[in-house]
Scaffold this motif. Structure first.
Motif, mmCIF file in Angstrom:
data_model
loop_
_atom_site.group_PDB
_atom_site.id
_atom_site.type_symbol
_atom_site.label_atom_id
_atom_site.label_comp_id
_atom_site.label_asym_id
_atom_site.label_seq_id
_atom_site.Cartn_x
_atom_site.Cartn_y
_atom_site.Cartn_z
ATOM 1 N N VAL A 174 30.443 35.105 4.081
ATOM 2 C CA VAL A 174 31.149 34.790 5.322
ATOM 3 C C VAL A 174 30.102 34.405 6.358
ATOM 4 N N SER A 175 30.369 33.338 7.041
ATOM 5 C CA SER A 175 29.456 32.914 8.096
ATOM 6 C C SER A 175 30.273 32.527 9.333
ATOM 7 N N ILE A 176 30.096 33.290 10.387
ATOM 8 C CA ILE A 176 30.840 33.059 11.633
ATOM 9 C C ILE A 176 29.843 32.643 12.699
ATOM 10 N N ARG A 177 30.153 31.546 13.374
ATOM 11 C CA ARG A 177 29.231 31.100 14.427
ATOM 12 C C ARG A 177 30.008 30.814 15.717
ATOM 13 N N ASP A 178 29.596 31.502 16.763
ATOM 14 C CA ASP A 178 30.106 31.261 18.117
ATOM 15 C C ASP A 178 31.637 31.267 18.178
ATOM 16 N N LEU A 179 32.238 32.248 17.553
ATOM 17 C CA LEU A 179 33.706 32.358 17.517
ATOM 18 C C LEU A 179 34.224 32.785 18.887
ATOM 19 N N ARG A 180 35.261 32.092 19.333
ATOM 20 C CA ARG A 180 35.843 32.394 20.642
ATOM 21 C C ARG A 180 37.366 32.444 20.554
ATOM 22 N N ILE A 204 27.959 37.692 6.382
ATOM 23 C CA ILE A 204 28.138 38.770 5.410
ATOM 24 C C ILE A 204 27.659 38.247 4.061
ATOM 25 N N GLN A 205 26.807 39.025 3.430
ATOM 26 C CA GLN A 205 26.271 38.601 2.134
ATOM 27 C C GLN A 205 27.194 39.041 0.990
ATOM 28 N N ASP A 206 27.042 38.379 -0.128
ATOM 29 C CA ASP A 206 27.869 38.675 -1.295
ATOM 30 C C ASP A 206 27.659 40.128 -1.734
ATOM 31 N N GLY A 207 28.740 40.827 -1.986
ATOM 32 C CA GLY A 207 28.669 42.199 -2.476
ATOM 33 C C GLY A 207 28.416 43.231 -1.402
ATOM 34 N N GLU A 208 28.417 42.820 -0.179
ATOM 35 C CA GLU A 208 28.089 43.715 0.928
ATOM 36 C C GLU A 208 29.362 44.295 1.555
ATOM 37 N N ILE A 209 29.274 45.535 2.021
ATOM 38 C CA ILE A 209 30.353 46.059 2.863
ATOM 39 C C ILE A 209 29.859 46.003 4.298
ATOM 40 N N PHE A 210 30.527 45.183 5.056
ATOM 41 C CA PHE A 210 30.104 44.925 6.422
ATOM 42 C C PHE A 210 31.130 45.535 7.364
ATOM 43 N N GLY A 211 30.667 46.347 8.275
ATOM 44 C CA GLY A 211 31.592 46.998 9.189
ATOM 45 C C GLY A 211 31.492 46.447 10.597
ATOM 46 N N MET A 212 32.629 46.348 11.242
ATOM 47 C CA MET A 212 32.634 46.011 12.677
ATOM 48 C C MET A 212 33.070 47.282 13.397
ATOM 49 N N LEU A 213 32.182 47.835 14.182
ATOM 50 C CA LEU A 213 32.434 49.105 14.831
ATOM 51 C C LEU A 213 32.575 48.877 16.329
ATOM 52 N N GLY A 214 33.637 49.398 16.879
ATOM 53 C CA GLY A 214 33.815 49.222 18.318
ATOM 54 C C GLY A 214 35.069 49.928 18.772
ATOM 55 N N ARG A 234 26.028 47.378 6.209
ATOM 56 C CA ARG A 234 25.575 46.940 7.537
ATOM 57 C C ARG A 234 26.744 47.042 8.482
ATOM 58 N N ILE A 235 26.432 47.236 9.735
ATOM 59 C CA ILE A 235 27.502 47.247 10.729
ATOM 60 C C ILE A 235 27.108 46.379 11.920
ATOM 61 N N ALA A 236 28.172 45.890 12.565
ATOM 62 C CA ALA A 236 27.986 45.178 13.833
ATOM 63 C C ALA A 236 28.678 46.014 14.897
ATOM 64 N N ILE A 237 27.957 46.352 15.941
ATOM 65 C CA ILE A 237 28.577 47.094 17.045
ATOM 66 C C ILE A 237 29.153 46.072 18.017
ATOM 67 N N VAL A 238 30.454 46.196 18.231
ATOM 68 C CA VAL A 238 31.181 45.198 19.017
ATOM 69 C C VAL A 238 31.700 45.848 20.297
ATOM 70 N N ASP A 239 31.542 45.154 21.392
ATOM 71 C CA ASP A 239 32.101 45.657 22.647
ATOM 72 C C ASP A 239 32.394 44.475 23.560
ATOM 73 N N HIS A 240 33.523 44.519 24.210
ATOM 74 C CA HIS A 240 33.926 43.457 25.154
ATOM 75 C C HIS A 240 33.814 42.065 24.536
ATOM 76 N N GLY A 241 34.220 41.949 23.278
ATOM 77 C CA GLY A 241 34.270 40.630 22.637
ATOM 78 C C GLY A 241 32.930 40.115 22.163
ATOM 79 N N ARG A 242 31.907 40.931 22.248
ATOM 80 C CA ARG A 242 30.583 40.459 21.818
ATOM 81 C C ARG A 242 30.008 41.414 20.773
ATOM 82 N N ILE A 243 29.116 40.881 19.931
ATOM 83 C CA ILE A 243 28.384 41.750 19.009
ATOM 84 C C ILE A 243 27.115 42.188 19.727
#
Lengths: 555, 305
Positions: free
Chosen positions: B5-11, B27-37, B199-208
């Motif tokens: 998965v490749s996301i760029r400048d999503l709005r 997100i790489q193949d076979g990875e569990i990617f979390g979005m935390l917020g 891996r996780i991405a910490i998300v707040d107010h619409g931003r990583i």
């Protein structure tokens, strides 16, 4: 059908069958209407036969305007469709599957309704296949309407509100539950007829009624067209406005335009109906009751006056039309010998020429002085024909008996209050202008050559052409002119004989000369009649003849 | 290997509210990617844009090498998703639902296999409205697997579940990883993200705010650890002054505490100082930096506020 569509249909049907409320609404509600109709129209014979269109329309309306949008909006509200949206299935598949399933449910309800009506009323459908086609068209149209409601409403209560806004007016003012003829005779309520022209309900009723008991789809061409137009408008709009979830905005400018397209279809059919003068209600069964008409009082002629063919058997009256071979199975072969002049002559001396009569019993035009209307001279022929030792009648129409009359397709002719072959109610007097025109036509008919040809069949046919051509031309006097024609006919023929001739014309609409239709200008009726109008005029002649048979026999 | 998965400048905006403000991640193949917020951070909006439930206002989304904005149907053939709540018709059974949704895909897993895998065999023919919350969520996961997806999206899958059901779902997600599935998971449970995600991405107010493995995020944190101790006799506060990097020192009789970024250097210095004063140490507690501490450090707010 693809597997996904099959699955959607199957699951939708299963969900429906597991929902007791939906089942009750779809199958109990129409039965309640049916019972109400049984009570309301208990004097009808056969029972319910004239209300099939209404009953079936109510059944479809319930399933389409309430059932469909309620289940769609309920599922959308709860997020079921949102789950569908995660999958690669297209909205078209979802809509198609839902509509097919709903159609099958409504069809089942319709079949049950029809079977119940037939059992209660003890009648058979005139055009069962055409009724299925009409039922399907109406279901398609009203499901389209339901689809539009489903796209407009965000919640189930909103569906109920919107559905009622459409359902109730259609039921009461749109000719679905209350017959439009109720509003016909009171000038203060005739606006309802015009309003109803903009509701698809009345066309739904009409097209199905004509198929259940009437002239079939062909006799309700405009109604079928109106149903298709409204269905297409609604279905396209419903599909375009499809929403996966309630949070998607509905009232965008684009959606408003599509909504106008759906409403535009209603306006289109309303305007079309006004333009085609399709406003008057068209009950399936003509009001073929005896009428009081000015002129000679018809004497009832016993059926025994004419020798019945040995092989004829009594037929139930009225009976569905039979193939022509069966209608006159023992008809005497055409006899070339003309009947005695004294029997046939009733012409005025002014008649000097007429088209050669192609009828089997064609006779020469005579110039004998007119005979007063009463008693009809032709009664002699009837008496002669009824004599036991009389040989086979020279004119085959004289062999017609009550059995043959009864076999005429009375139920398939357009009703008297329709646009085709209308006949005004006996107590509906024309206004002064129309009366003056009628008087002028009546006066001119006395000297109209086609109305004086020697061949009685051609003469009657020519006179009937006057009514049929005026009907085809949609002249204002069309509803009243049949009385004038009937007076002329009764002044020349005895009722029994007239019925026989009319029966012959009804059974042989394509026979005979039609040049009289181009000679109406001699009656002061200035219509631009073309060759291509003739088949339609002949068809109307057939219908008027059937109606006149009923009329003169006093059935 | 290209990213799954490749996301760029999503709005994405709703009216005047910007829910997603230029989100970019891979997100790489076979990875569990979390979005935390926290709730309202933009996690679900981001996920819904990726799986085609919402039309983004801008940005690029590539899923399994396919432009998801141009070919959403093709992407849907390859992915599976379970939303926070999955609604189905009340009277549909688990088996019927799996057969129905399976019919929408080119490749499908037999319903019986999914019922077995997600422990739904006993409830296979029970109507949806009779299932418990955990059973419904297991059915939602089973539905996400009807097409044997390359990539699974789970939007707060354990929200509202009881601890037992939550543990069962965690087991299922761990199983996905063992099977090599790539998973995008949104959650506001820190323990869940820490336990399940590579891996996780910490998300707040619409931003990583930041992205990384949980332990790396903690290691990279500038937070100090709290050291508290107890001695046999009252201790002189001067002992803390000699600890390099110590901050906020406090001594109250036999109790003392301080903060440090370098626990490995601070503790020997503390013990050495106490020995010098001949005060025996009777208790020692070192506070651990958690992902929540990191989150608060980065966002300035608690997750469950």
């Amino acid at each position: 059908m693809n597997q996904d569509l099959r699955e959607i249909v199957a699951v939708t049907l299963r969900m429906y069958l597991r929902n007791r409320m939906a089942l009750a609404y779809s199958y109990v509600f129409p039965v309640m209407f049916l019972l109400a109709f049984v009570v309301l129209y208990k004097d009808d014979d056969p029972l319910l036969i004239r209300h099939m269109g209404e009953l079936l329309t109510v059944t479809i309306l319930g399933g389409a305007c309430f059932g469909l949008p309620t289940s769609m909006v309920s599922e959308r509200e709860r997020g079921v469709w949102r789950r569908y949206r995660l999958s690669p299935v297209s909205p078209a598949r979802i809509i198609a599957g839902t509509l097919i399933a709903r159609y099958l449910m409504i069809l089942l309800a319709g079949v049950l309704q029809v079977v119940a009506c037939m059992l209660i009323g003890g009648f058979a459908l005139e055009h069962p296949f055409q009724l299925w086609v009409a039922f399907s068209l109406v279901t398609f149209a009203l499901l389209g309407l339901g689809l539009v409601i489903a796209t407009m409403a965000d919640t189930v209560p909103a569906v109920q509100a919107l559905g009622q806004c459409i359902f109730l007016p259609m039921l009461i003012l749109g000719g679905v539950a209350v017959k439009l003829s109720v509003f016909e005779n009171d000038p203060s309520t005739t606006w309802v007829l015009h309003l109803s022209a903009f509701f698809p309900g009345r066309y739904a009723v009409e097209v199905m009624q004509q198929c259940a008991k009437g002239g079939g789809l062909g006799a309700a061409g405009f109604s079928a067209f109106a149903v298709i137009v409204t269905g297409l408008g609604a279905a396209v709009t419903g599909a375009k406005l499809f929403r996966w979830d309630a949070h998607q905005r509905f009232l965008t400018n684009r959606n408003r335009i599509w909504l106008l397209a759906a409403l535009g279809a209603w306006v289109l059919i309303g305007v079309g109906a006004e333009w085609r003068r399709e406003i008057a209600p068209r009950p399936s069964r003509p009001s073929l009751r005896p009428r009081v008409v000015p002129g000679p009082t018809p004497d009832a002629i016993p059926a025994s006056g004419t020798p019945a063919p040995a092989t004829s058997t009594p037929a139930p009256s009225p009976a569905p039309s039979l193939p022509e071979q069966e209608q006159a199975p023992t008809m005497t072969p055409v006899a070339p010998t003309p009947p005695p002049a004294a029997v046939e002559v009733k012409a005025d001396p002014v008649v000097t020429a007429a088209p050669p009569a192609p009828e089997p019993a064609g006779a020469a035009v005579t110039t004998e002085p007119p005979v007063p209307a009463s008693p009809p001279a032709s009664s002699a022929a009837v008496s002669a024909a009824s004599t036991p030792d009389t040989p086979a009648p020279a004119t085959p129409w004289r062999a017609y008996t009550n059995v043959d009359f009864a076999r005429l397709p009375f139920l398939t002719v357009p009703p008297d209050n329709s646009n085709e072959t209308p006949i005004a109610p006996a107590d509906d007097a024309p206004d002064d202008n129309i009366q003056a025109d009628l008087n002028a036509v009546a006066a001119a008919l006395k000297n109209w050559a086609p109305g004086k040809v020697a061949d009685p069949v051609q003469r009657v046919r020519n006179l009937m052409y006057v009514a049929s051509t005026v009907d085809q031309a949609k002249a204002q006097m069309e509803r009243h002119l049949p009385y004038v024609i009937m007076n002329v006919l009764r002044s020349q023929f005895e009722d029994r004989e007239l019925a026989q001739i009319l029966c012959w014309i009804a059974n042989h609409p394509a026979e005979g000369d039609h040049s009289a239709v181009f000679r109406l200008d001699e009656l002061g009726l200035l219509f631009n009649v073309n060759d291509w109008d003739v088949p339609e005029i002949r068809r109307r002649n057939e219908w008027y003849s059937i109606k006149f048979v009923w009329w003169v026999l006093g059935w | 290997m290209p990213a799954k998965v490749s996301i760029r400048d999503l709005r994405k905006s709703y009216g005047g509210v910007e829910a997603v403000r230029g989100v970019t991640f891979e997100i790489q193949d076979g990875e569990i990617f979390g979005m935390l917020g926290p709730n309202g951070a933009g996690k679900t909006s981001t996920l819904e844009c990726v799986i085609g439930l919402r039309e983004p206002d801008g940005g690029e989304i590539d899923v399994c090498g396919i432009d998801a904005r141009k070919h959403p149907q093709e992407v849907k053939q390859r992915i599976g998703a379970a939303l926070q709540t999955t609604s189905l018709q009340d009277k549909i059974t688990a088996r019927e639902a799996l057969q129905l949704f399976g019919s929408f895909y080119r490749h499908r897993v037999p319903a019986a296999d999914l019922l077995k895998r997600f422990s739904l065999e006993e409830k296979a023919d029970a109507p949806f409205d009779t299932l418990s919350g955990g059973q419904k969520q297991r059915l939602a996961l089973a539905l996400a697997f009807v097409n044997n997806p390359e990539l699974v999206f789970l939007d707060e899958p354990t929200t509202g579940l009881d601890p037992q059901s939550r543990r069962e779902l965690h087991g299922e997600i761990a199983q996905m990883k063992r099977e090599g599935h790539t998973v995008l998971l949104t959650t506001h449970y820190i323990e869940e993200a820490e336990q399940l995600c590579d891996r996780i991405a910490i998300v707040d107010h619409g931003r990583i705010i930041t992205t990384g493995a949980p332990k790396d995020l903690i290691a990279a944190s500038k937070l100090t650890q709290l050291v508290s101790f107890e001695t046999a006799r009252p201790v002189d506060a001067a002992v803390l002054a000699r600890i390099p990097g110590a901050s906020e020192p406090a001594v109250d009789g036999v109790h003392g505490r301080f903060r440090t970024r370098d626990i490995s250097r601070a503790l020997p210095e503390l013990i050495k100082g106490l020995e010098a004063q001949q005060v025996p140490l009777v208790g020692l507690n070192v506070g651990k930096i958690t992902l929540e501490d990191v989150f608060i450090e980065l966002t300035g707010s608690k997750l469950r506020e």
